[in-house]
Design an enzyme around this catalytic site. Structure first.
Site, mmCIF file in Angstrom:
data_model
loop_
_atom_site.group_PDB
_atom_site.id
_atom_site.type_symbol
_atom_site.label_atom_id
_atom_site.label_comp_id
_atom_site.label_asym_id
_atom_site.label_seq_id
_atom_site.Cartn_x
_atom_site.Cartn_y
_atom_site.Cartn_z
ATOM 1 N N HIS A 1 0.262 -5.996 -2.477
ATOM 2 C CA HIS A 1 1.717 -5.862 -2.424
ATOM 3 C C HIS A 1 2.046 -4.576 -1.680
ATOM 4 O O HIS A 1 1.170 -3.746 -1.436
ATOM 5 C CB HIS A 1 2.297 -5.808 -3.848
ATOM 6 C CG HIS A 1 1.774 -4.648 -4.629
ATOM 7 N ND1 HIS A 1 0.597 -4.712 -5.352
ATOM 8 C CD2 HIS A 1 2.225 -3.375 -4.769
ATOM 9 C CE1 HIS A 1 0.357 -3.538 -5.903
ATOM 10 N NE2 HIS A 1 1.337 -2.706 -5.564
ATOM 11 N N HIS B 1 2.474 1.128 3.003
ATOM 12 C CA HIS B 1 1.055 0.779 3.083
ATOM 13 C C HIS B 1 0.718 -0.239 2.005
ATOM 14 O O HIS B 1 1.464 -0.419 1.042
ATOM 15 C CB HIS B 1 0.182 2.027 2.897
ATOM 16 C CG HIS B 1 0.212 2.556 1.504
ATOM 17 N ND1 HIS B 1 1.245 3.345 1.033
ATOM 18 C CD2 HIS B 1 -0.642 2.391 0.459
ATOM 19 C CE1 HIS B 1 1.022 3.641 -0.236
ATOM 20 N NE2 HIS B 1 -0.111 3.070 -0.613
#
Length: 194
Positions: free
Chosen positions: A47, A134
């Protein structure tokens, strides 16, 4: 209303489409992370974190989710792309390997700011670090000697995706690692075609 202490931890994140998770998996295999002392994040757990909240009760999660949806209403889903990789932590003792995300990062930060304003009203302490888009892809295995991928390791394939689904997740540590349960999911408005 302060968050209650609990063995569960909460975080807000963008869910990833299957093709992006597969692209990350292919990069991890090409970087040979499993042979370098790293434990890979399971595909279903990948995620893009917008805000880590820490301890919170299931009741807080149930009430916070709809509030997050309300305060982000009207925001367009950012168009994003995988574009780099790196690590967090000292070079000799890295804590995380990540795949970087680029594209409409300012739209992503605007979303993060709305999330931040909302969770502060719920009593969560302010986030002091700026949002660095990220995906965490690997963490150290206990007791193993770690090696970072070589500097010559190719960057991940530039998988493009629209960050449209936001979720409030509850994380519980199980025998096989963390288990993430989405307590509330919602979609942002369709991405801008420009």
């Amino acid at each position: 209303m302060m968050p209650a202490r609990s063995s569960h931890r909460l975080f807000v994140a963008l869910a990833l489409p299957p093709d992006v998770r597969q692209a990350v998996h292919r990069w991890c295999a090409a970087a040979r992370l499993g042979r370098r002392g790293w434990r890979l994040v399971r595909d279903e757990n990948l995620h893009l974190t917008l805000r880590f909240l820490g301890d919170g009760s299931t009741k807080v999660a149930e009430e916070l989710g709809p509030d997050l949806e309300r305060v982000t209403r009207g925001l367009r889903a950012p168009r994003l792309v995988l574009e780099s990789w790196g690590s967090f932590g000292p070079r000799g003792k890295p804590r995380v390997i990540w795949v970087g995300v680029g594209g409409q990062v300012e739209s992503l930060r605007a979303l993060g700011e709305r999330v931040e304003q909302c969770v502060r009203r719920w009593g969560f302490p302010p986030e002091t670090r700026p949002l660095k888009p990220h995906l965490t892809v690997a963490r150290p295995r206990r007791g193993e000697r770690l090696q970072l991928p070589a500097a010559s390791c190719p960057t991940p394939e530039p998988a493009r995706f629209t960050g449209k689904e936001v979720a409030l997740y509850e994380s519980a540590l199980g025998p096989g690692g963390p288990v993430y349960t989405a307590r509330h999911r919602f979609d942002l408005e369709a991405a801008d075609d420009s």
